[in-house]
Motif scaffolding. Structure first.
Motif, PDB file in Angstrom:
ATOM      1  N   MET A  51      25.771  43.381  33.485  1.00  0.00           N
ATOM      2  CA  MET A  51      26.880  44.111  33.164  1.00  0.00           C
ATOM      3  C   MET A  51      26.695  45.465  32.173  1.00  0.00           C
ATOM      4  N   THR A  52      26.202  45.128  31.555  1.00  0.00           N
ATOM      5  CA  THR A  52      25.749  46.147  30.186  1.00  0.00           C
ATOM      6  C   THR A  52      25.882  47.501  30.428  1.00  0.00           C
ATOM      7  N   ALA A  53      25.157  47.752  31.787  1.00  0.00           N
ATOM      8  CA  ALA A  53      24.855  48.672  32.091  1.00  0.00           C
ATOM      9  C   ALA A  53      26.157  49.570  32.922  1.00  0.00           C
ATOM     10  N   TYR A  54      26.473  48.330  34.081  1.00  0.00           N
ATOM     11  CA  TYR A  54      27.303  48.540  34.570  1.00  0.00           C
ATOM     12  C   TYR A  54      28.142  49.174  33.568  1.00  0.00           C
ATOM     13  N   ALA A  55      29.292  48.794  32.458  1.00  0.00           N
ATOM     14  CA  ALA A  55      30.198  49.033  31.424  1.00  0.00           C
ATOM     15  C   ALA A  55      29.476  50.488  30.328  1.00  0.00           C
ATOM     16  N   ARG A  56      28.489  50.495  30.675  1.00  0.00           N
ATOM     17  CA  ARG A  56      27.471  52.240  30.234  1.00  0.00           C
ATOM     18  C   ARG A  56      28.229  53.501  30.947  1.00  0.00           C
ATOM     19  N   ALA A  57      27.713  52.794  32.569  1.00  0.00           N
ATOM     20  CA  ALA A  57      28.544  53.845  33.596  1.00  0.00           C
ATOM     21  C   ALA A  57      29.721  54.217  33.759  1.00  0.00           C
ATOM     22  N   LEU A  58      30.388  52.915  33.491  1.00  0.00           N
ATOM     23  CA  LEU A  58      32.129  53.382  34.093  1.00  0.00           C
ATOM     24  C   LEU A  58      32.446  53.942  32.923  1.00  0.00           C
ATOM     25  N   GLY A  59      32.294  53.615  31.468  1.00  0.00           N
ATOM     26  CA  GLY A  59      32.492  54.178  30.403  1.00  0.00           C
ATOM     27  C   GLY A  59      32.427  55.578  30.137  1.00  0.00           C
ATOM     28  N   ALA A  60      31.202  56.111  31.058  1.00  0.00           N
ATOM     29  CA  ALA A  60      30.501  57.485  30.706  1.00  0.00           C
ATOM     30  C   ALA A  60      31.580  58.198  32.101  1.00  0.00           C
ATOM     31  N   LEU A  61      32.339  57.791  32.631  1.00  0.00           N
ATOM     32  CA  LEU A  61      33.040  58.177  33.893  1.00  0.00           C
ATOM     33  C   LEU A  61      34.577  57.921  33.338  1.00  0.00           C
ATOM     34  N   ASP A  62      34.440  57.498  32.085  1.00  0.00           N
ATOM     35  CA  ASP A  62      35.907  57.167  31.556  1.00  0.00           C
ATOM     36  C   ASP A  62      36.735  56.294  32.511  1.00  0.00           C
ATOM     37  N   CYS A  63      36.383  55.283  33.090  1.00  0.00           N
ATOM     38  CA  CYS A  63      36.444  54.149  33.659  1.00  0.00           C
ATOM     39  C   CYS A  63      36.117  52.930  33.067  1.00  0.00           C
ATOM     40  N   GLU A  64      37.208  51.832  33.706  1.00  0.00           N
ATOM     41  CA  GLU A  64      36.711  50.433  33.349  1.00  0.00           C
ATOM     42  C   GLU A  64      37.024  50.000  34.635  1.00  0.00           C
ATOM     43  N   LEU A  65      36.355  48.742  34.085  1.00  0.00           N
ATOM     44  CA  LEU A  65      36.749  47.312  35.424  1.00  0.00           C
ATOM     45  C   LEU A  65      37.531  47.378  35.648  1.00  0.00           C
ATOM     46  N   SER A  66      38.327  46.962  36.850  1.00  0.00           N
ATOM     47  CA  SER A  66      39.722  46.021  36.868  1.00  0.00           C
ATOM     48  C   SER A  66      39.656  44.306  38.038  1.00  0.00           C
ATOM     49  N   VAL A  67      40.067  43.005  37.999  1.00  0.00           N
ATOM     50  CA  VAL A  67      39.779  42.700  38.932  1.00  0.00           C
ATOM     51  C   VAL A  67      41.113  42.563  39.628  1.00  0.00           C
ATOM     52  N   VAL A  68      41.308  42.962  40.708  1.00  0.00           N
ATOM     53  CA  VAL A  68      42.250  43.102  42.316  1.00  0.00           C
ATOM     54  C   VAL A  68      41.891  41.952  43.730  1.00  0.00           C
ATOM     55  N   PRO A  69      42.211  41.413  44.236  1.00  0.00           N
ATOM     56  CA  PRO A  69      41.736  40.479  45.458  1.00  0.00           C
ATOM     57  C   PRO A  69      41.567  40.848  46.158  1.00  0.00           C
ATOM     58  N   ALA A  70      40.626  41.050  46.601  1.00  0.00           N
ATOM     59  CA  ALA A  70      39.510  41.224  47.533  1.00  0.00           C
ATOM     60  C   ALA A  70      40.634  41.859  49.072  1.00  0.00           C
ATOM     61  N   THR A  71      39.682  42.805  49.544  1.00  0.00           N
ATOM     62  CA  THR A  71      40.467  43.173  50.621  1.00  0.00           C
ATOM     63  C   THR A  71      39.099  42.544  51.873  1.00  0.00           C
ATOM     64  N   MET A  72      39.349  42.531  52.860  1.00  0.00           N
ATOM     65  CA  MET A  72      38.743  42.619  54.332  1.00  0.00           C
ATOM     66  C   MET A  72      38.361  43.554  54.617  1.00  0.00           C
ATOM     67  N   PRO A  73      36.645  42.723  54.541  1.00  0.00           N
ATOM     68  CA  PRO A  73      35.495  43.872  54.856  1.00  0.00           C
ATOM     69  C   PRO A  73      35.652  44.592  55.469  1.00  0.00           C
ATOM     70  N   THR A  74      35.324  46.391  55.858  1.00  0.00           N
ATOM     71  CA  THR A  74      34.997  46.517  57.333  1.00  0.00           C
ATOM     72  C   THR A  74      33.673  46.443  57.936  1.00  0.00           C
ATOM     73  N   LEU A  75      33.981  47.164  59.224  1.00  0.00           N
ATOM     74  CA  LEU A  75      32.806  46.588  60.412  1.00  0.00           C
ATOM     75  C   LEU A  75      31.509  47.627  59.359  1.00  0.00           C
ATOM     76  N   ASP A  76      31.757  48.820  58.902  1.00  0.00           N
ATOM     77  CA  ASP A  76      30.886  49.056  58.178  1.00  0.00           C
ATOM     78  C   ASP A  76      30.019  48.684  57.121  1.00  0.00           C
ATOM     79  N   GLU A  77      31.003  47.836  56.394  1.00  0.00           N
ATOM     80  CA  GLU A  77      30.656  46.946  55.123  1.00  0.00           C
ATOM     81  C   GLU A  77      30.235  46.265  56.025  1.00  0.00           C
ATOM     82  N   ILE A  78      30.204  45.190  56.931  1.00  0.00           N
ATOM     83  CA  ILE A  78      29.910  43.961  57.457  1.00  0.00           C
ATOM     84  C   ILE A  78      27.926  44.787  58.028  1.00  0.00           C
ATOM     85  N   GLN A  79      28.442  45.253  58.617  1.00  0.00           N
ATOM     86  CA  GLN A  79      27.104  46.092  59.526  1.00  0.00           C
ATOM     87  C   GLN A  79      25.267  46.255  57.955  1.00  0.00           C
TER      88      GLN A  79
END
Length: 83
Positions: A51-79
């Motif tokens: 998580m530290t690496a994710y947090a560093r990368a997101l911070g460098a991109l001026d982003c943050e992690l947010s928890v949201v309800p999951a959506t159904m996977p797409t066919l490409d994602e399932i494959q």
């Protein structure tokens, strides 16, 4: 929802944000204080990245992690899970 799919989606979002900002993997790594190999692993959705690496990368991109309800996977994602 499968945890692998979650990290794949997060990695793709990091990649898209990086590209939208015109950054290379190396430049994001430098901004985040992590290695280019770690950026590659994040963008691939590698489950071994901490998580530290994710947090560093997101911070460098001026982003943050947010928890949201999951959506159904797409066919490409399932494959992608079965490859």
């Amino acid at each position: 929802m499968d945890h692998l799919l979650i990290t794949l989606r997060l990695g793709e979002q990091v990649r898209q944000r990086r590209l939208n900002r015109g950054l290379t993997q190396a430049s994001l790594a430098a901004l985040a204080g992590i290695t280019r190999q770690k950026v590659i692993a994040i963008e691939k959705g590698d489950l071994t990245v901490g998580m530290t690496a994710y947090a560093r990368a997101l911070g460098a991109l001026d982003c943050e992690l947010s928890v949201v309800p999951a959506t159904m996977p797409t066919l490409d994602e399932i494959q992608g899970i079965f490859e």
